[in-house]
Enzyme design. Structure first.
Site, PDB file in Angstrom:
ATOM      1  N   CYS A   1     -23.056  -3.195  42.483  1.00 14.54           N
ATOM      2  CA  CYS A   1     -22.733  -4.626  42.526  1.00 14.54           C
ATOM      3  C   CYS A   1     -23.942  -5.398  42.016  1.00 14.54           C
ATOM      4  CB  CYS A   1     -22.271  -5.069  43.915  1.00 14.54           C
ATOM      5  SG  CYS A   1     -23.521  -5.072  45.209  1.00 14.54           S
TER       6      CYS A   1
ATOM      7  N   ARG B   1     -21.176  -5.808  48.514  1.00 16.54           N
ATOM      8  CA  ARG B   1     -20.031  -4.997  48.094  1.00 16.54           C
ATOM      9  C   ARG B   1     -20.349  -3.516  47.897  1.00 16.54           C
ATOM     10  NH1 ARG B   1     -18.361  -8.933  43.269  1.00 16.54           N
ATOM     11  NH2 ARG B   1     -20.637  -9.095  43.278  1.00 16.54           N
TER      12      ARG B   1
ATOM     13  N   ASP C   1     -17.387 -11.768  45.398  1.00 15.43           N
ATOM     14  CA  ASP C   1     -18.693 -11.618  46.033  1.00 15.43           C
ATOM     15  C   ASP C   1     -18.718 -12.496  47.278  1.00 15.43           C
ATOM     16  OD1 ASP C   1     -21.321 -11.397  46.797  1.00 15.43           O
ATOM     17  OD2 ASP C   1     -22.142 -11.918  44.827  1.00 15.43           O
TER      18      ASP C   1
END
Length: 172
Positions: free
Chosen positions: A18, A24, A137
């Site tokens: 990520c 994440r 996100d």
């Protein structure tokens, strides 16, 4: 679907990447490791994570990431952020990203078509979520968004695992 493992002695290696490696990608790493462990396939698959940026290198996962994982019975407390090494493409069989920005960055860092082909979007493995394309996100959002993102990631990593497991079991 990613190419199956070809050498029985080498684990299949996945890196989840990520942006900062604190939200994440640690969620995906922990969720996938748990699935691998439950299936008894820890010798056949190695899971790691990284970020495209270096802002959080050495830090723990975001406290909201750790809390969301904990509520799902998963432990993210040992995670330490690291940056993806652009020279490490050949160290992985599959590099999984969460949004179009990371996909562009990693494909630009790749030096060969084979390396570029290793970069795949996480939601592409889950037919029910593939149309969404990006995993949002949660960093600038609230705790509820972390929970929602973790659910998306768990579903997509489970779909990825279901695609990999048959080939991995044949090797073991």
């Amino acid at each position: 679907m990613p190419a199956g493992p070809t050498d029985d002695s080498t684990p299949f290696r996945i890196s989840f990447v990520c942006t900062g490696n604190i939200c994440r990608s640690p969620m995906a790493e922990v969720a996938m490791r748990e699935q691998v462990a439950r299936a008894g396939l820890t010798a056949q698959i190695q899971v790691s994570s990284a970020g495209t940026g270096d802002w959080h290198v050495g830090e723990q996962a975001d406290e909201r990431t750790i809390a969301a994982l904990s509520e799902h019975g998963l432990d993210g407390s040992q995670h330490r952020a690291r940056q993806f090494d652009s020279h490490a493409f050949d160290d992985y069989d599959l590099i999984v990203v969460f949004d179009g920005s990371q996909e562009r960055i990693l494909r630009n860092w790749a030096q060969t078509d084979d390396q570029r082909d290793k970069v795949r979007m996480l939601l592409s493995f889950d037919p029910e979520q593939a149309a969404l394309r990006d995993v949002p996100d949660p960093y600038y959002s609230d705790r509820a968004m972390f929970d929602a993102v973790l659910v998306m990631i768990e579903r997509a990593t489970a779909a990825l695992f279901r695609q990999l497991a048959p080939a991995l079991r044949q090797r073991g």
